[in-house]
Scaffold this active site. Structure first.
Site: not given
Lengths: 411, 411
Positions: B124, B196, B221-222, B370
């Protein structure tokens, strides 16, 4: 001065109606808005809406549809006029500490060849800690902290200093430094200046552009009423923006964050100071809190702030029982922020006794009682009642037996 | 596979009741919880309470009386069991980007003499940007980024590498890396490892302690459902904690923050990774969101996640009209996170058409559709309906005329 005078002052107060925009608890006199601002009513509904509707119902689409992505800029631009900044120079992000790291790095890179960061012994500690952290990382050849007493700043502005890092209003004493003069003197020696506005933004007129300031940071949760731990802000003068770099180069500061390039390319604006994804709930709270300022003249805030503090001092002096309370702040209101510090051997215990009786003041080690005045919601009657409670506490020695300890007191 | 099979799968789902703990919008199938988790009902009441009661009524006193000061530790300890960490190693703070800067600096100091940070080309971007920022600040003698393709990591684990920085689940393809094996191979060469967990924490079993991981960061937040831009977390293995330092040395990481010393002295615990004052509202939201996990076995989450994705693939394969949709993720569920990526020439337009019809998926440049599966609130019926909508969109060419542009899409 008698109670009729107090009533007259409140009656003449042009900011009096602003108090209704805050949700203040009953039976409480809040003189600690310089630690944590009170809750604006608009924040409650905004936060509920962001949580339930924007996040809950609209989910990921709100990044675009509710402009979450624009919040750092939008909030920055709302803060800009409060601190005397034209557009495109202020952005809301992270904490003061993190933002100082970005600006210190930027300033040291701009001023290559110099390594010293001059600050004051009594600056708010986190400001000094961030310099120490950068110094440990880079080595003292590239960054070293030099501390002086507040009254000796001018004579230490020599041409080996890279950065002058000052807090405009001292967190303990409320002493207000002369931004215009110190910035000008620093510039004459080729020194870049970073001002910390934690205790001045929203408390008094700040003129960043007019004073030709290079960089500044400030706090969302004191006089701007954004809520506990609200995001901070930073300012970078337009003239520096094409030359600066900052090392916390997260994806939100990228020129095209959503291109997902492997190579960082910083945004060609104040946006390069963004780093990771901001808290939308926290930043929306601050955004709503700032709407309180829309019709407010900062000169009115300053005039009332001075009047509130002067009345407080006069009332304290009028009570013989408060003779042991020694004013640590200056009596000269021009050189003061929006708070008063008094020293007393029993400062901590007195502070706790005041809080027990509904007067929320603050204690700062070793012996300081701190009273903050927030003109948007503090009345002259609050001041009158607070001093009377103080008299009550001191004369009846309610503070004789401290029942609290120091652990965990927060600025 | 027919609809009866789907109904049977939902009936047998041990996590089915968890869905009631979330506030999901009507007429929406949400397959983007890997970008932004849905709203847990408990968060609404908690945030309202923090704003109105704790902040509004109790004001500054809540730092102690409502334990605001303990939130970073408390939230960290709630996350710890989800990522296989014993107590005292996880803390909630700042963003992933900021936390990576702290850990990269720590790792490079621990591994003095080596400068290379090895990562993958397709990591990312913010992870790579933070290395680049540190590299620009320190110079390439002290920090330089080396990128390889994901499949060649092992052969690049040489003894000149200081730090291996990997994301456990690839944000585009959902490819799951072997944490145990890669960490072990890295250690054999004296390389420290930072993982990560943005796309793995809460999505599948993570075993930081068992894998002997050195450092990790992750996202609130995921899959942890803490709300947009929720604070992140970091992990530092106990064995490193007395030796490490980090440069973002703000006052919350001080051994005694409230002594207001001018000299920084780092806390002798994971707390040294705190920096500035955290957002209490944002962190309280995450704290409440984590209570959803109390009775959840992460092995059940993983089993359901794999089943949801396998059903999705099987259904896509069963429709001839979806032949142009090519699976970019592996079919081998063991090597996958909790998301599926499909490539399609019209991926962006299809994604927008799906969203218009209430199926929230995500587009990633250049041509990836996705779909994320969040077992706490995604049902098999959701998957069934999503694939049917996809068929509808593709067969009726609803995507032929894209009416949106790329600006502002957020992970």
């Amino acid at each position: 001065m008698n109670f009729d005078d107090i009533v007259a002052l409140d009656k003449a107060d042009v900011l009096a109606s602003k108090r209704d925009e805050f949700d203040l608890p009953a039976n409480t006199i809040y003189l600690d808005g310089n630690s944590l601002g009170a809750l604006p009513k608009s924040v409650k509904s905004r936060v509920a809406q962001v949580v339930s509707e924007q996040w809950g119902s609209h989910l990921i689409r709100s990044w675009n549809d509710h402009q979450w992505i624009d919040l750092p800029t939008q909030v920055g631009e709302k803060i800009a006029p409060i601190i005397g900044a034209e557009k495109g120079q202020v952005i809301c992000c992270d904490s003061i500490s993190i933002n100082l790291f970005k600006l210190l790095s930027s300033a040291l890179i701009l001023n290559t060849g110099r390594s010293k960061v001059l600050s004051t012994q009594d600056n708010f500690p986190t400001d000094l800690y961030m310099v120490q952290g950068l110094s440990d990382l880079l080595g003292t050849d590239l960054c070293q902290l030099k501390l002086v007493e507040e009254q000796y700043i001018e004579q230490h502005l020599t041409d080996d200093i890279a950065v002058l890092l000052l807090t405009q209003v001292n967190f303990r004493t409320g002493k207000l430094l002369n931004m215009q003069k110190l910035t000008e003197l620093a510039h004459k020696k080729g020194i870049l200046v970073i001002w910390d506005l934690a205790h001045s933004a929203g408390a008094l007129p700040v003129e960043l552009d007019k004073c030709n300031v290079d960089f500044a940071v400030g706090c969302g949760y004191k006089y701007l009423n954004g809520g506990p731990g609200s995001p901070a802000f930073l300012y970078v003068a337009k003239r520096h923006q094409s030359a600066v770099k900052q090392p916390l180069s997260g994806w939100m500061g990228h020129a095209k964050p959503f291109a997902f390039d492997a190579q960082y390319e910083c945004a060609a604006s104040i946006n390069q100071y963004l780093c990771g994804t901001p808290s939308v709930i926290a930043m929306s709270a601050l955004d709503a809190a700032l709407d309180v300022w829309e019709s407010v003249k900062i000169s009115d805030v300053r005039a009332k702030s001075i009047a509130l503090a002067d009345v407080f001092i006069a009332l304290v002096h009028s009570h013989a029982s408060l003779a042991d309370l020694r004013l640590s702040s200056t009596e000269d209101s021009i050189q003061r922020g929006s708070q008063l510090a008094f020293s007393h051997n029993h400062a901590f215990a007195i502070c706790q006794a005041l809080i027990e009786k509904g007067v929320i003041a603050d204690f700062r080690a070793p012996n300081i009682l701190r009273f903050g005045f927030t003109p948007l919601y503090t009345s002259f009657e609050d001041v009158w009642n607070a001093v009377n409670t103080l008299v009550d506490v001191v004369t009846t020695k309610l503070y004789a037996e401290p029942r609290f300890n120091l652990a965990g007191k927060v600025t």
